[in-house]
Design a protein around this motif. Sequence first.
Motif, mmCIF file in Angstrom:
data_model
loop_
_atom_site.group_PDB
_atom_site.id
_atom_site.type_symbol
_atom_site.label_atom_id
_atom_site.label_comp_id
_atom_site.label_asym_id
_atom_site.label_seq_id
_atom_site.Cartn_x
_atom_site.Cartn_y
_atom_site.Cartn_z
ATOM 1 N N ALA A 327 0.815 -1.217 0.000
ATOM 2 C CA ALA A 327 0.000 0.000 0.000
ATOM 3 C C ALA A 327 0.846 1.263 0.000
ATOM 4 O O ALA A 327 0.368 2.327 -0.419
ATOM 5 N N VAL A 328 2.082 1.172 0.478
ATOM 6 C CA VAL A 328 2.941 2.361 0.491
ATOM 7 C C VAL A 328 3.959 2.329 -0.648
ATOM 8 O O VAL A 328 4.821 3.204 -0.726
ATOM 9 N N ARG A 329 3.839 1.338 -1.536
ATOM 10 C CA ARG A 329 4.745 1.231 -2.685
ATOM 11 C C ARG A 329 3.946 1.044 -3.968
ATOM 12 O O ARG A 329 4.168 0.109 -4.734
ATOM 13 N N PRO A 330 2.991 1.927 -4.257
ATOM 14 C CA PRO A 330 2.085 1.694 -5.390
ATOM 15 C C PRO A 330 2.726 2.056 -6.722
ATOM 16 O O PRO A 330 3.731 2.781 -6.802
ATOM 17 N N ALA A 331 2.109 1.558 -7.789
ATOM 18 C CA ALA A 331 2.473 1.993 -9.135
ATOM 19 C C ALA A 331 1.960 3.410 -9.370
ATOM 20 O O ALA A 331 0.872 3.780 -8.910
ATOM 21 N N PHE A 332 2.747 4.189 -10.104
ATOM 22 C CA PHE A 332 2.381 5.555 -10.471
ATOM 23 C C PHE A 332 1.937 5.581 -11.936
ATOM 24 O O PHE A 332 2.283 4.679 -12.707
ATOM 25 N N PRO A 333 1.203 6.598 -12.332
ATOM 26 C CA PRO A 333 0.877 6.720 -13.759
ATOM 27 C C PRO A 333 2.141 6.937 -14.587
ATOM 28 O O PRO A 333 3.216 7.232 -14.038
ATOM 29 N N ASP A 334 2.031 6.807 -15.877
ATOM 30 C CA ASP A 334 3.205 6.945 -16.742
ATOM 31 C C ASP A 334 3.827 8.324 -16.639
ATOM 32 O O ASP A 334 5.053 8.467 -16.747
ATOM 33 N N THR A 335 3.008 9.344 -16.466
ATOM 34 C CA THR A 335 3.504 10.724 -16.359
ATOM 35 C C THR A 335 2.713 11.449 -15.270
ATOM 36 O O THR A 335 1.631 10.995 -14.862
ATOM 37 N N PRO A 336 3.204 12.598 -14.813
ATOM 38 C CA PRO A 336 2.448 13.364 -13.803
ATOM 39 C C PRO A 336 1.060 13.775 -14.246
ATOM 40 O O PRO A 336 0.200 14.048 -13.392
ATOM 41 N N ASP A 337 0.824 13.833 -15.555
ATOM 42 C CA ASP A 337 -0.512 14.207 -16.031
ATOM 43 C C ASP A 337 -1.577 13.223 -15.569
ATOM 44 O O ASP A 337 -2.767 13.563 -15.537
ATOM 45 N N GLY A 338 -1.177 12.023 -15.205
ATOM 46 C CA GLY A 338 -2.127 11.026 -14.768
ATOM 47 C C GLY A 338 -2.474 11.078 -13.298
ATOM 48 O O GLY A 338 -3.292 10.277 -12.824
ATOM 49 N N LEU A 339 -1.894 12.000 -12.567
ATOM 50 C CA LEU A 339 -2.189 12.129 -11.134
ATOM 51 C C LEU A 339 -3.573 12.723 -10.922
ATOM 52 O O LEU A 339 -4.048 13.542 -11.718
ATOM 53 N N ALA A 340 -4.199 12.341 -9.825
ATOM 54 C CA ALA A 340 -5.518 12.882 -9.492
ATOM 55 C C ALA A 340 -5.419 14.365 -9.158
ATOM 56 O O ALA A 340 -4.405 14.823 -8.614
ATOM 57 N N PRO A 341 -6.443 15.129 -9.438
ATOM 58 C CA PRO A 341 -6.362 16.586 -9.222
ATOM 59 C C PRO A 341 -6.286 16.996 -7.763
ATOM 60 O O PRO A 341 -5.744 18.061 -7.456
ATOM 61 N N PHE A 342 -6.802 16.174 -6.834
ATOM 62 C CA PHE A 342 -6.885 16.630 -5.446
ATOM 63 C C PHE A 342 -5.535 16.668 -4.748
ATOM 64 O O PHE A 342 -5.412 17.235 -3.659
ATOM 65 N N GLY A 343 -4.488 16.093 -5.344
ATOM 66 C CA GLY A 343 -3.186 16.099 -4.693
ATOM 67 C C GLY A 343 -2.338 17.321 -4.968
ATOM 68 O O GLY A 343 -1.358 17.580 -4.253
#
Length: 441
Positions: A327-343
Motif C-alpha cells: 500500500a505504500v509502494r504503489p504503481a504511479f501513472p506513466d507521467t504526472p498528467d495522470g495524477l488525481a487533481p486533489f493532490g
Amino acid sequence: MTGWVPHAIWWHVYPLGFLGAEPRAADAPPVHRLRRIVDWLDYARDLGASGLALGPVFASETHGYDTVDHFRIDPRLGDDADFDALVAAAGERGLRILLDGVFNHVGRGFPAFQRVLAEGPSAPTASWFRLGWPNGPGAEPEYATFEGHPQLVALAHDEPAVVDHVVAVMNHWLDRGAAGWRLDAAYAVPPSFWAQVVPRVRAAHPDAYLVGEVIHGDYAGFVAGSGIDAVTQYELWKAIWSSLNDANLFELSAAFDRHDALLDAFVPLTFVGNHDVTRIASRLTDERHLPHALAVLFTVGGTPSVYAGDEQAFRGVKEDRAGGDDAVRPAFPDTPDGLAPFGWPTYRLHQDLIGLRRRHPWLHRARTRVVELDNRRLCYEVRDGDRALLVALNLDDAPADLPAPSAGEVLAGEASVRPEGRVTVPGHGWAVLSTTDQRCA
C-alpha cells in the motif's frame, strides 16, 4: 561532508513499485521500465528537489532487498543503457542520483550462496556467510538471516572478500554516475565493516554521499565508528507525527533537543515518509496538521527527503504481514498528467516550503530553540549564526497568540504579526516568519 550536500533535497522513489514491476522476477520478462522515470524528472525538479533517491534497482528475486547480482540492473527495470539514460537525463536537470545498497544480506539466489549449497563447506565462498553444518556437509547448512527471513541470507562482515565485493559494487556505480549510496539495514552491520569500506570508496569518489539506514540507537556513535556521512533520523520522524496526533508538542520539543545534539556531530537525513512506513497523510489523525509536519521537516536542520507520493498527499498504511508494504509502494501513472487533481495543492505546499528551504540553505545545520510551548502551541527559532527564522504551530481550534520576538514578515503559512513582538496564528494554523534583528530574545 561534501560541498553539495547542504543544498540537497531528495525525491525518493521505490522503482519496482513506482514502475509497476511484477512482484517476482522469475515470473517477469525483461522490460525497459527505468527510462519511464525520465518522464518524472521535470516534476521532481519543479517540486524543488535536487536529487533522486532510488530504491533498489539491482537484480533481485522479489522486492529488491533480496539482491542476486549487485552489478546488474534488475531485468524488470531494464539494463545498463536504461540506467545510463536516467543518470544523463537527471544530470541535465541538475538532479543527482542516490542508490540503495543492500549489503547486509543477499537473496538465496546470490551466486556465492548457491555455490555453498552446491559444494558444501569446501566452497570457496563459504566464508562469505555465517553458516552451521549440524547435519553434515551433504545437507543444507543453517545460516544467519536478516530478521529471521529465510530468503534474506546475512553476509559475514568480518570476511575480507565481502569487504572487497562491497567496495567494488559501490565504486562501480559511482563510476557510472551515481552521487552516493543509501546503505540499507546499516544498523545490522558492524560499524567496523563500514570503516573498512568507506575509506576505499572515498579514495575513488571523495564527493560521494553515504547515508545509513539506522532506526534507533546511538546515531552519532554509529556515524563516528563507520565513517559514513549520516543516518536516517527516525527519532524526529516519530516525534513529528506523534506529537501532532497526541496534541503533545512537548514531545516535539524534546526531539529538537536530541536533534540539535546530533547536529553537533553530523547532519541526519530527515523525512516524514519513506517506503517502509505508513504515509504521513494516513498517519496523521487530523489532515489539517499535514502542513505542520512539513513546516517542521523543511525548517529544522538536516538533509530532507520526500517520499514520492507524499507530495500529493497519497494515502497508504503499512501492515505487518506478507505484502504489507504494497500500500505504500504503489504503481504511479506513466507521467504526472495522470495524477488525481486533489493532490496538487499539497504539491504546491511542498514547492513553497522547499523553495523557502533552498533560499535559506543555512537551515541544513541550523539549531532549534523553543520560544513558547504548551501542548497545542509552539513557537521555535531556527538559527545558524546571525541567520534565523521563526516557526509557529497551532493545533488548537482557537487562534493562538504567541510571543515571536523580532518577528518580521510571514514567509509561509498564515499569521498576523503585531508590533509588540507577538503573532496570532489561526486555529490549526502555522507560519514561518523572518526575523528583524541579530538574535531573538
